[in-house]
Design a protein around this motif. Structure first.
Motif, short mmCIF file in Angstrom:
data_model
loop_
_atom_site.label_atom_id
_atom_site.label_comp_id
_atom_site.label_asym_id
_atom_site.label_seq_id
_atom_site.Cartn_x
_atom_site.Cartn_y
_atom_site.Cartn_z
N ASN A 47 0.80 -1.28 -0.04
CA ASN A 47 0.16 0.09 -0.13
C ASN A 47 0.87 1.37 0.02
N SER A 102 -6.49 -6.32 6.86
CA SER A 102 -7.35 -5.07 6.70
C SER A 102 -6.62 -3.75 6.57
N GLY A 103 -6.81 -3.13 5.58
CA GLY A 103 -6.17 -1.84 5.22
C GLY A 103 -4.94 -2.09 4.45
N LYS A 106 -6.81 -3.88 -0.73
CA LYS A 106 -7.47 -5.03 -1.63
C LYS A 106 -8.73 -4.35 -2.24
N THR A 107 -9.49 -3.27 -1.62
CA THR A 107 -10.40 -2.73 -2.23
C THR A 107 -9.95 -1.71 -3.50
N GLU A 108 -9.00 -1.13 -3.17
CA GLU A 108 -8.46 -0.36 -4.04
C GLU A 108 -8.02 -0.95 -5.30
N SER A 156 -12.95 1.06 5.28
CA SER A 156 -12.83 -0.34 5.56
C SER A 156 -13.91 -1.08 4.86
N SER A 157 -13.90 -1.96 4.07
CA SER A 157 -14.97 -2.91 3.85
C SER A 157 -15.51 -3.90 4.82
N GLY A 381 -10.39 -7.91 5.29
CA GLY A 381 -9.10 -8.55 5.51
C GLY A 381 -8.95 -9.19 7.18
#
Ligand SMILES: Nc1ncnc2c1ncn2[C@@H]1O[C@H](COP(=O)(O)OP(=O)(O)OP(=O)(O)O)[C@@H](O)[C@H]1O
Length: 472
Positions: A47, A102-103, A106-108, A156-157, A381
């Motif tokens: 990231n 998490s963070g 992944k979503t990006e 966060s998703s 995550g």
């Protein structure tokens, strides 16, 4: 052999493939803003926590289109390109798994993958909305309702997502479907500092004044479901702008103005529901609305949900049990009525989310004759907080399952292949998490939990039945 000054773009080129070497290589590349590195055909993304526009512009897309894997610098577009080309040439569907804590990003990464696939399989701009535009714009809509600020990630998703992009025989996008998993329902009623509830609540509280008047909303600090945390704003984010952007994204996705109004009525109703308080009623173990404020919030929620306020009060203050012989109505004490109120709020929120996903899917449209598809899995995550709840258990269990899937493919199947071909091969040591899965699945942790939940009393304590159960 000396290590390359700028690190190597594929870890398999490292002289010593061990953890310090891998970390050193990633750090060296990260210093140079090289956030992507291969390990064979797996892409590792670190990231960057800053926008690196040049990495994702149209020029970059053009370069990666059709380029043999490994010829250009490691990139998320290269992974999508391989998946697309394999689909076209071999006529088989592919899936891309995006995994990380998490963070991690992944979503990006999923969004970049979808953007690139839309570029490869998009149609020339025609009238109206294209499928790929709708697929891309479904992201902000889902994020508004399914993402929240956590300790680890401001966006966060709080649900898992599998996006299926369907292609016709010419390799053009012909449909898409979004499948979602396990939305974190508890967040609707329970947040802790410095987290936030789902973005949509804050966006709506920042809507233009006439909308606030329509939904009888005030400052977010007024609402019980939001004021358990002191965090209301996100650095660098304007909720007012995001509200308008979400409305625009809803237009593109095909959600009509009336439907949008109905969606935000439910969101506003949930905030009002959270402010309904109960006091002891005249009868034993019964409850009534605590004061005029509670009455106002109940009546407003009923008006927004278009239901009868009397029936709504009954639904919160009474429990209905249906037996084969009769229907029994029992009053609830204030504590139980509050639990019933929260249960109701969580249920309508998760139904709203499911409805949104269905709506997005039916607006985008599925292609029943689709030849192949590319799936992108973006699951919440791994996370570990000071105090972890059932949600963290489910999230982390899902991640362990995916890790095992990864182990199966990367290590176990590769080793089996070498053994079959009688290649002399020294076995790689890797941490196999099968024992973690066995503990959860074979030792029936879920079963024990389910039993505990079923015997839960209204004191909110789980009845300790552990000693009575034996491990199988
Ligand atoms: N490639 C990238 N370029 C720029 N910023 C990024 C990139 N990847 C991640 N980020 C930043 O990191 C933040 C967290 O990333 P993201 O939401 O994708 O994490 P995640 O792995 O999906 O987390 P969670 O599991 O909590 O949903 C983003 O909001 C963004 O600010």
């Amino acid at each position: 052999m000396e290590a390359a000054a700028g690190g190597v773009d594929d870890m398999t080129k490292l002289s010593y493939l061990h953890e310090p070497g891998v970390l050193q290589n990633l750090a060296t590349r990260y210093e140079l803003n090289e956030i992507y590195t291969y390990t064979g055909n797996i892409l590792i993304a670190v990231n960057p926590f800053q926008r690196l526009q040049h990495l994702y512009d149209s020029h970059m897309m053009q370069q990666y289109k059709g380029a043999p894997f490994g010829e250009l610098s490691p990139h998320v577009f290269a992974v999508a390109d391989v998946a697309y080309r394999a689909m076209i040439h071999e006529g088989r569907s592919n899936s891309i798994l995006v995994s990380g804590e998490s963070g991690a990003g992944k979503t990006e990464t999923t969004k970049m993958l979808m953007q690139y696939l839309a570029y490869l399989g998009g149609r020339a701009a025609t009238e109206g909305r294209t499928v790929e535009q709708q697929v891309l714009e479904s992201n902000p809509v889902l994020e508004a309702f399914g993402n929240a600020k956590t300790v680890r990630n401001n966006n966060s998703s709080r649900f898992g997502k599998f996006v299926e992009i369907q292609f016709d025989k010419h390799g053009r996008i012909s449909g898409a479907a979004v499948r979602t998993y396990l939305l974190e329902r508890s967040r609707v009623c329970q947040i802790s500092d410095p987290e936030r509830n789902y973005h949509c609540f804050y966006l709506l509280c920042a809507a233009p004044q006439e909308e606030l008047d329509k939904y009888k909303l005030e400052n977010p600090r007024t609402y019980h479901y939001l004021n358990k945390s002191n965090c209301y704003d996100l650095v660098g984010v304007s909720d007012a702008r995001e509200y308008l952007a979400t409305r625009r994204a809803m237009d593109i996705v095909g959600i009509s103005t009336q439907e949008q109004d109905a969606i935000f009525r439910v969101v506003a109703a949930i905030l009002h529901i959270g402010n309904i308080e109960f006091a002891k009623g005249k009868e034993v173990d019964s409850s009534v609305l605590k004061d005029d404020k509670s009455k106002f919030h109940l009546e407003t929620a009923a008006e927004l949900l278009m239901c009868d306020p009397g029936a709504f009060t009954d639904a919160l203050c009474k429990r209905v049990m249906v037996t084969p012989e009769e229907v029994i109505k029992r009053s609830l004490d204030p504590y139980s009525a509050t639990i019933s109120r929260d249960g109701f709020a969580k249920t309508i929120y998760s139904r709203l989310f499911d409805w949104l996903v269905d709506k997005i899917n039916s607006s985008i449209g599925q292609d029943a004759n689709s030849k192949c598809l590319i799936g992108v899995l973006d699951i919440y995550g791994f996370e570990s907080f000071k105090s972890n709840s059932f949600e963290q258990f489910c999230i982390n269990y899902t991640n362990e399952k995916l890790q095992q899937h990864f182990n199966q493919h990367v290590f176990k199947m590769e080793q089996e292949e070498y053994t079959k071909e009688q290649i002399d091969w020294s076995y790689i040591e890797f941490v196999d998490n099968q024992d973690v899965l066995d503990l959860i699945e074979k030792a029936s942790v879920m079963l024990i939990w389910s039993c505990c939940c079923r015997v839960q009393s209204n004191t909110s304590q789980l009845v300790p039945i552990w000693p009575k159960l034996s491990f199988t």
